[in-house]
Motif scaffolding. Structure first.
Motif, short mmCIF file in Angstrom:
data_model
loop_
_atom_site.label_atom_id
_atom_site.label_comp_id
_atom_site.label_asym_id
_atom_site.label_seq_id
_atom_site.Cartn_x
_atom_site.Cartn_y
_atom_site.Cartn_z
N ALA A 48 0.83 -1.22 0.00
CA ALA A 48 0.00 0.00 0.00
C ALA A 48 0.86 1.26 0.00
O ALA A 48 0.55 2.25 0.68
CB ALA A 48 -0.95 0.00 1.21
N GLY A 49 1.94 1.22 -0.77
CA GLY A 49 2.80 2.38 -0.92
C GLY A 49 3.80 2.57 0.20
O GLY A 49 4.64 3.48 0.13
N ALA A 50 3.74 1.73 1.24
CA ALA A 50 4.65 1.87 2.38
C ALA A 50 5.67 0.74 2.37
O ALA A 50 5.33 -0.42 2.13
CB ALA A 50 3.87 1.85 3.70
N THR A 51 6.91 1.09 2.65
CA THR A 51 7.97 0.08 2.72
C THR A 51 7.87 -0.69 4.04
O THR A 51 7.74 -0.08 5.10
CB THR A 51 9.35 0.75 2.64
N ILE A 52 7.92 -2.01 3.93
CA ILE A 52 7.90 -2.87 5.13
C ILE A 52 9.32 -3.43 5.30
O ILE A 52 9.77 -4.24 4.50
CB ILE A 52 6.90 -4.04 4.99
N ALA A 53 10.04 -2.98 6.33
CA ALA A 53 11.44 -3.36 6.50
C ALA A 53 11.66 -4.32 7.65
O ALA A 53 12.80 -4.63 8.01
CB ALA A 53 12.29 -2.11 6.71
N ASP A 54 10.57 -4.84 8.23
CA ASP A 54 10.66 -5.75 9.36
C ASP A 54 10.26 -7.16 8.93
O ASP A 54 9.09 -7.40 8.63
CB ASP A 54 9.75 -5.27 10.49
N ILE A 64 -1.57 -6.84 0.32
CA ILE A 64 -0.86 -7.09 -0.93
C ILE A 64 0.56 -6.55 -0.82
O ILE A 64 0.78 -5.42 -0.35
CB ILE A 64 -1.59 -6.41 -2.12
N PHE A 65 1.50 -7.37 -1.23
CA PHE A 65 2.90 -6.98 -1.18
C PHE A 65 3.51 -7.01 -2.58
O PHE A 65 3.14 -7.83 -3.42
CB PHE A 65 3.70 -7.94 -0.28
N SER A 66 4.47 -6.12 -2.79
CA SER A 66 5.26 -6.11 -4.01
C SER A 66 6.72 -6.23 -3.59
O SER A 66 7.18 -5.52 -2.69
CB SER A 66 5.04 -4.82 -4.80
N VAL A 67 7.44 -7.16 -4.23
CA VAL A 67 8.83 -7.44 -3.84
C VAL A 67 9.76 -7.09 -5.00
O VAL A 67 9.61 -7.62 -6.11
CB VAL A 67 9.01 -8.93 -3.46
N GLY A 68 10.70 -6.22 -4.74
CA GLY A 68 11.70 -5.88 -5.74
C GLY A 68 12.94 -6.74 -5.56
O GLY A 68 13.43 -6.89 -4.44
N VAL A 69 13.41 -7.31 -6.66
CA VAL A 69 14.61 -8.15 -6.60
C VAL A 69 15.67 -7.53 -7.51
O VAL A 69 15.57 -7.62 -8.73
CB VAL A 69 14.30 -9.60 -7.04
N PRO A 70 16.67 -6.88 -6.92
CA PRO A 70 17.73 -6.28 -7.74
C PRO A 70 18.49 -7.35 -8.50
O PRO A 70 18.52 -8.52 -8.10
CB PRO A 70 18.64 -5.60 -6.71
N PRO A 71 19.13 -6.98 -9.61
CA PRO A 71 19.95 -7.96 -10.33
C PRO A 71 21.08 -8.45 -9.43
O PRO A 71 21.56 -7.73 -8.56
CB PRO A 71 20.49 -7.17 -11.53
N ASP A 72 21.47 -9.70 -9.63
CA ASP A 72 22.54 -10.28 -8.82
C ASP A 72 23.82 -9.47 -8.98
O ASP A 72 24.21 -9.11 -10.09
CB ASP A 72 22.80 -11.73 -9.22
N ALA A 73 24.47 -9.22 -7.87
CA ALA A 73 25.76 -8.52 -7.91
C ALA A 73 26.80 -9.44 -8.51
O ALA A 73 26.75 -10.66 -8.33
CB ALA A 73 26.17 -8.11 -6.50
N PRO A 74 27.76 -8.89 -9.25
CA PRO A 74 28.81 -9.75 -9.80
C PRO A 74 29.65 -10.36 -8.69
O PRO A 74 29.85 -9.74 -7.65
CB PRO A 74 29.63 -8.79 -10.67
#
Length: 324
Positions: A48-54, A64-74
């Motif tokens: 709902a537009g708020a970051t959940i960091a816990d 409803i949650f949306s999960v961002g997955v950054p590209p794998d670091a080299p």
């Protein structure tokens, strides 16, 4: 490469109150719970537009949650084009036959030309990343001068499965070794906690206090020269540093060629023909080969098993011993 956005289904009423990291792990099977926890703590989960960091946040019905997955670091180690003896490979894992002399991980004194460097080059983009880093998942190791079979994960889910099998001691691992003398009894178990040798911190030893529990099952397969040397199969129930080398030494039958734990067998050598004495004296590594590896495939579920024949140096030494 852009960030991947994952959108799990809404939280069902009966799931209310579950920890966020545990709930997401059930919805995103390609990511380990450890990886999901790290993504939450990195601010990659939004509701709902708020970051959940816990990670321990309790989910609510319909949330409803949306999960961002950054590209794998080299990976930090550099990929190096080093030939590998690949026994099996698919999208999840790779099994290789490691030669004696190859170090598994880069470390002080061995910064490159390791198995990890070789796997990074060989697997390339097929490495999906372990814990957010594009690297092979090493779940067990072989000493530098021990040859034989190793498995490495190419994905997070494969790494988790293989690690769990390793922790549960369900991976089947068998070794063949040449040892000094004829073990008595010819079949048995060696138990004894393994820790740092109190007199030489570079070595391991069976210790009375501390250390980690270790169990090796052994069986004599063949003996040579009237009991001067024996071919032994060892099966690991645990995986401690130098386990077979330390356990066989503790029983009084160190490995042929072992520079750290082997002891002089000049008395036994005197009774052997000169070519055999020279072959044994000149063998420049511990005579140990990981010939069998079995485990449950992380995604297919089927049991797979691999065997590796003796490398040329060990096969040649055994051939010399058989000629006595």
């Amino acid at each position: 490469m852009t960030q991947t956005q994952l959108d799990p289904r809404p939280v069902a009423p009966e799931e209310a109150g579950a920890r966020l990291d545990k709930w997401l792990a059930g919805q995103l099977p390609d990511l380990s719970r450890t990886r999901i926890k790290a993504l939450i703590e990195d601010g990659q989960v939004v509701s709902a537009g708020a970051t959940i960091a816990d990670p321990s946040h309790r989910v609510k019905p319909g949330q409803i949650f949306s999960v961002g997955v950054p590209p794998d670091a080299p990976a930090e180690p550099e990929p190096q084009d080093i030939a590998l003896d690949v026994v099996y490979e698919d999208a999840d894992l790779i099994v290789i036959n490691k030669p004696a002399g190859m170090v598994v991980h880069p470390a002080p004194g061995n910064p490159d030309a390791t198995l990890v460097n070789a796997l990074l080059a060989h697997c390339g983009d097929s490495l999906a990343g372990i814990g957010g880093v594009r690297r092979p998942g090493i779940v067990h190791r072989l000493d530098k001068d021990t040859s034989g079979l190793m498995v490495a994960a190419k994905t997070d889910i494969a790494h988790r499965s293989l690690s769990e099998q390793f922790a549960a001691h369900s991976l089947e691992r068998a070794y063949r070794a040449l040892v000094w003398g004829l073990p008595n009894p010819p079949k048995g178990e060696i138990e004894g906690n393994i820790g740092r040798n109190p007199h030489d911190r570079k070595k391991m030893a069976v210790v009375k206090g501390g250390g980690k529990p270790a169990l090796t099952r052994y069986q004599v397969l063949k003996t040579f020269g009237g009991g001067a040397v024996s071919l032994v199969e060892c099966r690991l129930a645990t995986g401690r540093t130098h386990q077979i080398r330390v356990h066989m030494t503790s029983l009084g039958y160190p490995l042929v060629g072992d520079p750290a734990y082997g002891r002089s067998r000049a008395g036994r050598l005197k009774a052997l023909p000169e070519p055999v004495r020279m072959a044994l004296a000149d063998f420049s590594r511990q005579a140990l080969h990981a010939y069998l590896l079995g485990f449950d495939h992380p995604t297919k579920g089927s049991r797979i098993r691999f065997e590796s024949s003796m490398p040329a140096d060990l096969a040649g030494l055994i051939s010399t011993l058989e000629a006595i």
